[in-house]
Design a protein around this motif. Structure first.
Motif, PDB file in Angstrom:
ATOM      1  N   MET A 136       0.848  -1.186   0.000  1.00 52.75           N
ATOM      2  CA  MET A 136       0.000   0.000   0.000  1.00 52.75           C
ATOM      3  C   MET A 136       0.888   1.243   0.000  1.00 52.75           C
ATOM      4  SD  MET A 136      -3.153  -0.915   2.614  1.00 52.75           S
ATOM      5  CE  MET A 136      -2.147  -1.558   3.956  1.00 52.75           C
ATOM      6  N   THR A 137       0.531   2.210  -0.801  1.00 55.17           N
ATOM      7  CA  THR A 137       1.248   3.478  -0.810  1.00 55.17           C
ATOM      8  C   THR A 137       1.077   4.188   0.525  1.00 55.17           C
ATOM      9  OG1 THR A 137       0.796   3.686  -3.169  1.00 55.17           O
ATOM     10  CG2 THR A 137       1.492   5.674  -2.026  1.00 55.17           C
ATOM     11  N   GLN A 138       2.133   4.818   1.029  1.00 56.25           N
ATOM     12  CA  GLN A 138       2.020   5.554   2.274  1.00 56.25           C
ATOM     13  C   GLN A 138       0.902   6.594   2.168  1.00 56.25           C
ATOM     14  OE1 GLN A 138       5.541   7.109   4.081  1.00 56.25           O
ATOM     15  NE2 GLN A 138       6.730   5.261   3.768  1.00 56.25           N
ATOM     16  N   GLY A 139       0.002   6.562   3.144  1.00 55.69           N
ATOM     17  CA  GLY A 139      -1.131   7.486   3.150  1.00 55.69           C
ATOM     18  C   GLY A 139      -2.371   6.938   2.482  1.00 55.69           C
ATOM     19  N   SER A 140      -2.295   5.702   1.966  1.00 53.67           N
ATOM     20  CA  SER A 140      -3.447   5.084   1.299  1.00 53.67           C
ATOM     21  C   SER A 140      -3.833   3.800   2.014  1.00 53.67           C
ATOM     22  CB  SER A 140      -3.132   4.772  -0.169  1.00 53.67           C
ATOM     23  OG  SER A 140      -2.823   5.950  -0.885  1.00 53.67           O
ATOM     24  N   LEU A 265       2.381   1.990 -11.165  1.00 53.73           N
ATOM     25  CA  LEU A 265       1.384   3.020 -10.858  1.00 53.73           C
ATOM     26  C   LEU A 265       1.656   3.690  -9.510  1.00 53.73           C
ATOM     27  CD1 LEU A 265      -1.864   1.091 -11.888  1.00 53.73           C
ATOM     28  CD2 LEU A 265      -0.753   2.937 -13.169  1.00 53.73           C
ATOM     29  N   PHE A 266       2.405   2.995  -8.641  1.00 50.83           N
ATOM     30  CA  PHE A 266       2.565   3.470  -7.270  1.00 50.83           C
ATOM     31  C   PHE A 266       4.026   3.745  -6.912  1.00 50.83           C
ATOM     32  CE2 PHE A 266      -1.088   0.628  -7.628  1.00 50.83           C
ATOM     33  CZ  PHE A 266      -2.113   1.453  -7.197  1.00 50.83           C
ATOM     34  N   THR A 267       4.859   3.858  -7.914  1.00 47.60           N
ATOM     35  CA  THR A 267       6.282   4.095  -7.675  1.00 47.60           C
ATOM     36  C   THR A 267       6.514   5.488  -7.111  1.00 47.60           C
ATOM     37  OG1 THR A 267       6.880   2.610  -9.477  1.00 47.60           O
ATOM     38  CG2 THR A 267       8.567   4.160  -8.733  1.00 47.60           C
ATOM     39  N   THR A 268       7.381   5.564  -6.107  1.00 48.55           N
ATOM     40  CA  THR A 268       7.739   6.856  -5.521  1.00 48.55           C
ATOM     41  C   THR A 268       9.197   6.814  -5.098  1.00 48.55           C
ATOM     42  OG1 THR A 268       7.125   8.488  -3.836  1.00 48.55           O
ATOM     43  CG2 THR A 268       7.051   6.175  -3.181  1.00 48.55           C
ATOM     44  N   GLN A 269       9.741   7.941  -4.702  1.00 47.04           N
ATOM     45  CA  GLN A 269      11.133   8.000  -4.269  1.00 47.04           C
ATOM     46  C   GLN A 269      11.295   7.284  -2.926  1.00 47.04           C
ATOM     47  OE1 GLN A 269      11.823  12.282  -4.252  1.00 47.04           O
ATOM     48  NE2 GLN A 269      12.995  12.116  -6.141  1.00 47.04           N
ATOM     49  N   SER A 270      12.538   6.927  -2.617  1.00 45.83           N
ATOM     50  CA  SER A 270      12.825   6.304  -1.331  1.00 45.83           C
ATOM     51  C   SER A 270      14.024   6.992  -0.686  1.00 45.83           C
ATOM     52  CB  SER A 270      13.104   4.806  -1.502  1.00 45.83           C
ATOM     53  OG  SER A 270      14.222   4.605  -2.346  1.00 45.83           O
ATOM     54  N   ARG A 271      14.172   6.766   0.610  1.00 48.68           N
ATOM     55  CA  ARG A 271      15.309   7.328   1.350  1.00 48.68           C
ATOM     56  C   ARG A 271      15.832   6.289   2.339  1.00 48.68           C
ATOM     57  NH1 ARG A 271      13.941   8.974   6.598  1.00 48.68           N
ATOM     58  NH2 ARG A 271      11.684   9.090   7.007  1.00 48.68           N
ATOM     59  N   HIS A 310      20.415  -1.966   3.268  1.00 48.40           N
ATOM     60  CA  HIS A 310      19.223  -2.054   2.415  1.00 48.40           C
ATOM     61  C   HIS A 310      18.013  -1.370   3.058  1.00 48.40           C
ATOM     62  CE1 HIS A 310      21.405  -4.959  -0.044  1.00 48.40           C
ATOM     63  NE2 HIS A 310      21.695  -5.625   1.063  1.00 48.40           N
ATOM     64  N   ALA A 311      18.253  -0.580   4.086  1.00 42.65           N
ATOM     65  CA  ALA A 311      17.146  -0.011   4.872  1.00 42.65           C
ATOM     66  C   ALA A 311      16.609   1.258   4.215  1.00 42.65           C
ATOM     67  CB  ALA A 311      17.596   0.274   6.299  1.00 42.65           C
ATOM     68  N   PHE A 312      15.931   1.076   3.093  1.00 37.09           N
ATOM     69  CA  PHE A 312      15.329   2.196   2.386  1.00 37.09           C
ATOM     70  C   PHE A 312      13.806   2.141   2.543  1.00 37.09           C
ATOM     71  CE2 PHE A 312      19.468   1.981   0.477  1.00 37.09           C
ATOM     72  CZ  PHE A 312      19.779   3.296   0.192  1.00 37.09           C
ATOM     73  N   VAL A 313      13.189   3.291   2.700  1.00 34.14           N
ATOM     74  CA  VAL A 313      11.735   3.379   2.851  1.00 34.14           C
ATOM     75  C   VAL A 313      11.189   4.371   1.833  1.00 34.14           C
ATOM     76  CG1 VAL A 313      11.776   2.777   5.295  1.00 34.14           C
ATOM     77  CG2 VAL A 313      11.926   5.183   4.616  1.00 34.14           C
ATOM     78  N   PRO A 314       9.934   4.174   1.382  1.00 30.97           N
ATOM     79  CA  PRO A 314       9.338   5.137   0.441  1.00 30.97           C
ATOM     80  C   PRO A 314       9.163   6.510   1.091  1.00 30.97           C
ATOM     81  CG  PRO A 314       8.090   3.086   0.518  1.00 30.97           C
ATOM     82  CD  PRO A 314       9.041   3.044   1.661  1.00 30.97           C
ATOM     83  N   VAL A 315       9.224   7.523   0.270  1.00 30.59           N
ATOM     84  CA  VAL A 315       8.978   8.893   0.720  1.00 30.59           C
ATOM     85  C   VAL A 315       7.504   9.214   0.484  1.00 30.59           C
ATOM     86  CG1 VAL A 315       9.505  11.328   0.301  1.00 30.59           C
ATOM     87  CG2 VAL A 315      11.331   9.612   0.226  1.00 30.59           C
ATOM     88  N   PRO A 316       6.792   9.728   1.497  1.00 26.90           N
ATOM     89  CA  PRO A 316       5.377  10.084   1.281  1.00 26.90           C
ATOM     90  C   PRO A 316       5.223  11.060   0.122  1.00 26.90           C
ATOM     91  CG  PRO A 316       5.934  10.179   3.615  1.00 26.90           C
ATOM     92  CD  PRO A 316       7.229   9.999   2.879  1.00 26.90           C
ATOM     93  N   ASN A 317       4.221  10.792  -0.701  1.00 29.12           N
ATOM     94  CA  ASN A 317       4.017  11.573  -1.913  1.00 29.12           C
ATOM     95  C   ASN A 317       2.572  12.065  -1.937  1.00 29.12           C
ATOM     96  OD1 ASN A 317       3.379  12.290  -4.647  1.00 29.12           O
ATOM     97  ND2 ASN A 317       5.181  11.153  -5.347  1.00 29.12           N
ATOM     98  N   ALA A 318       2.382  13.357  -1.656  1.00 32.30           N
ATOM     99  CA  ALA A 318       1.027  13.912  -1.559  1.00 32.30           C
ATOM    100  C   ALA A 318       0.268  13.785  -2.872  1.00 32.30           C
ATOM    101  CB  ALA A 318       1.098  15.368  -1.120  1.00 32.30           C
TER     102      ALA A 318
END
Length: 671
Positions: A136-140, A265-271, A310-318
């Motif tokens: 699930m996308t962050q915030g969804s 469809l749900f790709t976003t940046q990570s950090r 490998h500890a990368f997490v998606p960045v919330p994307n409004a």
């Protein structure tokens, strides 16, 4: 294609306890499936009495619901085979009881299967299913993802070939099953049986596919125990049969990457965010250190170092959250400083989940997520921001932003000032001004009340304290999940058992007084078994008697079992904002010894549903505990009255009252 032209389906749901998940699963099936499309077979695999009673009740409500009860626990594989052999429909759908289905789910799965006679099995996408999952996308939430996928693939019938299907929600063509057979019962209680079946299918020329326009929620391992050991044992059986062929197919699947059509469809940046890895590694290393397991300490230390890279997490994307949000939804965002295992955080997670099930776009924004929080049901993916400024600048638009702690009150105010939120609210579970010893800190906390317009409190006690500070509030009592916290079937013991919370680092939680009281009780009743829970470092405390330490309990079913095996629950807190734990204990039929101060008085009635004593009085605590140990009639009376009390405090009631209040404050803005 019209739904009345599609073949019908027999839905088979194997069930072993986990009543809360079972109810939500069945409610979703009934709400989101055309009644003319299916027959529902509920396989009760020797569940406890509460679950069995519910299943008998629901089966009597509709002609298309059939209950099959196993006299002894057969396990997942045999229960599935039993259910699959009962119906006559062209399709069978195996559904785990910890799945929540979504609108149009069955229609789209059958439509996908009907597109090619060679298709033998169809899976939806989900948040938790090995190689075919889609996070699930962050915030969804899971409804959002399903809505977005159906929108993207509208009027398209797409089948994506995969190596093996996954049994959480698996549509199977009956005519093909009659040729290749059902699950092989050599896999015992479960794991790898569906992979074995799918290998039989693909090696005989049939297709196992995913339909990308269906998304359901799957908790995973809701009723399995010893799952890792069972998987390893069954994987050996699978590898002996299929290893070379499976590797060949899997390499081709990875190269083709068919699910990218949905993932993209749900790709976003990570950090990079190593903190959770450090957090979990510390817990493991501490446990090894306690048990003097030096080899385990070294191995887990090395694993932790490897995982950090490998500890990368998606960045919330409004913008992405907005794309995933259906129109005309009430959007509510709860701000949490740290999403960790605690009673206060559980209250937030539960209310967010229930609001989502009521059709609200409820979200959580935070700066830290404890990986163990995944043991709880999370129907939305929390938004994990880098820091406060990142959160207040990039939070998706929301109708109401809700502070949950005095630290987050200023965040809520900033979000409204930036026109990201239309309304602010403050969910107060305790009187936080008392948590600090310095006067300036108390005043800092009190000053945050003025930053947020609308305030929700959980008890009359809290409401009166806020009134003294000059603030009005809406009282909405905390609810508990009565389908988790109920009297469990536990083996009787020949000695009395007492369970109590251990929070030595929190002075007002009364750990010192509890230990002193229990030391006195042990002098008169040495056979008393004392069980602590709530702290992972209790071994550092000087406790002058034997005890059982359960540590931090994130599994709610395990906590319910702890309450149920106990004769007495003790909460020695100086005060509670509401007292969730005592309500949970009452729900499990445990007689309670509580204090006379704080929000617990919302429901605690001395000598009726509990024994209530002044705080910081270990002698009086000890006397009350000994009364309950000696007087079985008193215990039974408090137990029975407690079970009646808790009926007024369900999480569903709290959610409906919260939704009514949010609707009211949103309407007041437009008037």
């Amino acid at each position: 294609m019209k739904i009345d032209k599609l073949p019908t389906c027999d839905i088979v749901v194997p069930i072993f306890n986990s009543l809360s998940y079972v109810k939500t699963c069945i409610d979703a099936v009934l709400a989101h499936t055309d009644i003319n499309q299916y027959q529902l077979y509920l396989i009760n695999d020797a569940s406890d009495q509460a679950t069995s009673n519910y299943l008998e009740n629901i089966a009597n409500k509709a002609e298309n619901i059939h209950l099959i009860t196993n006299l002894s626990n057969l396990g997942f594989v045999k229960s599935c085979n039993l259910g699959m052999s009962k119906g006559q429909s062209p399709y069978i759908l195996l559904l785990n009881s910890d799945v929540i289905v979504t609108p149009n789910w069955l229609f789209n799965l059958i439509k996908c299967a009907e597109s090619d006679n060679a298709i033998a099995s169809v899976n939806p996408l989900t948040n938790n299913a090995a190689q075919i999952d889609l996070a699930m996308t962050q915030g969804s939430n899971f409804y959002d993802i399903n809505w977005r996928l159906q929108k993207e693939f509208l009027d398209k019938t797409i089948s994506l070939d995969v190596v093996t299907g996954v049994g959480f929600c698996l549509l199977l063509r009956r005519s093909i099953l009659q040729k290749v057979g059902l699950f092989d019962e050599v896999y015992g209680k479960g794991y790898c049986e569906e992979s074995d079946l799918c290998m039989r299918l693909t090696t005989q020329g049939y297709r196992t596919v995913v339909s990308p326009d269906v998304y359901v929620y799957h908790q995973g391992q809701a009723s399995f125990t010893h799952s890792h050991e069972r998987y390893l044992s069954n994987r050996q059986i699978f590898d002996q049969r299929w290893k070379d062929e499976y590797i060949r197919q899997f390499r081709a699947y990875k190269k083709a990457n068919p699910l990218s059509i949905a993932h993209d469809l749900f790709t976003t940046q990570s950090r990079w965010h190593p903190t959770p890895v450090i957090w979990m590694s510390y817990r493991k290393l501490l446990k090894h250190w306690q048990q003097k397991q030096l080899v385990g300490l070294m191995l887990d230390g090395l694993r932790g170092l490897k995982q950090m890279s490998h500890a990368f997490v998606p960045v919330p994307n409004a913008e992405l959250v907005a794309k995933n949000t259906p129109p005309n939804r009430l959007r509510v965002t709860y701000l949490v400083n740290k999403l960790v295992i605690s009673g206060g955080i559980l209250s937030v997670v539960q209310i967010v989940n229930e609001l989502i099930l009521l059709g609200i776009e409820a979200r959580i924004a935070t700066l830290f997520v404890d990986p163990e929080i995944r043991n709880w049901r999370l129907l939305t993916e929390p938004m994990l921001f880098k820091n406060e400024q990142d959160l207040t600048s990039h939070l998706p638009e929301t109708d109401i932003v809700v502070a949950t702690h005095w630290i987050t009150a200023s965040w809520a105010a900033e979000v409204k000032q930036a026109n990201i939120a239309k309304q602010t609210a403050y969910y107060l579970q305790d009187y936080e001004a008392w948590f600090s010893t310095e006067h300036k800190d108390k005043q800092t906390v009190l000053d945050t009340y003025a930053l947020v317009e609308h305030k929700i409190v959980t008890s009359d006690w809290l409401q009166r304290l806020l009134e003294k500070d000059g603030y009005a509030s809406e009282k909405i009592c905390i609810g508990t999940d009565l389908d988790v916290f109920y009297p469990r079937d536990v083996a009787p013991k020949s000695h009395p058992v007492l369970v109590t919370m251990a929070r030595p680092g929190t002075p007002w939680r009364g750990f010192k007084w509890a230990v002193e009281a229990l030391a006195l009780v042990k002098q008169y009743c040495p056979e008393l078994e004392i069980v602590f829970f709530g702290d992972n470092q209790l071994f550092r405390q000087n406790i002058p008697f034997e005890y059982r330490d359960e540590g931090v309990v994130s599994n709610q079913n395990h906590l319910a079992a702890l309450y149920s095996e106990a004769d007495i629950f003790l909460d020695a807190s100086d005060y509670q904002g509401f007292g969730r734990l005592a309500l949970e204990a009452m729900s499990c039929g445990t007689a309670c010894v509580l204090t006379t101060e704080g929000g617990v008085t919302e429901y605690a009635r001395a000598e009726q549903n509990c024994l209530a004593v002044p705080p910081r009085k270990p002698n009086v605590f000890a006397h009350a505990i000994l009364r309950l140990i000696k007087d079985s009639e008193l215990r039974e009376r408090l137990r029975a009255n407690g079970l009646e009390t808790v009926k007024q405090y369900s999480i569903q009631q709290e959610a409906r009252k919260t939704l009514d209040y949010f609707t009211t404050i949103c309407n007041s803005e437009t008037e």
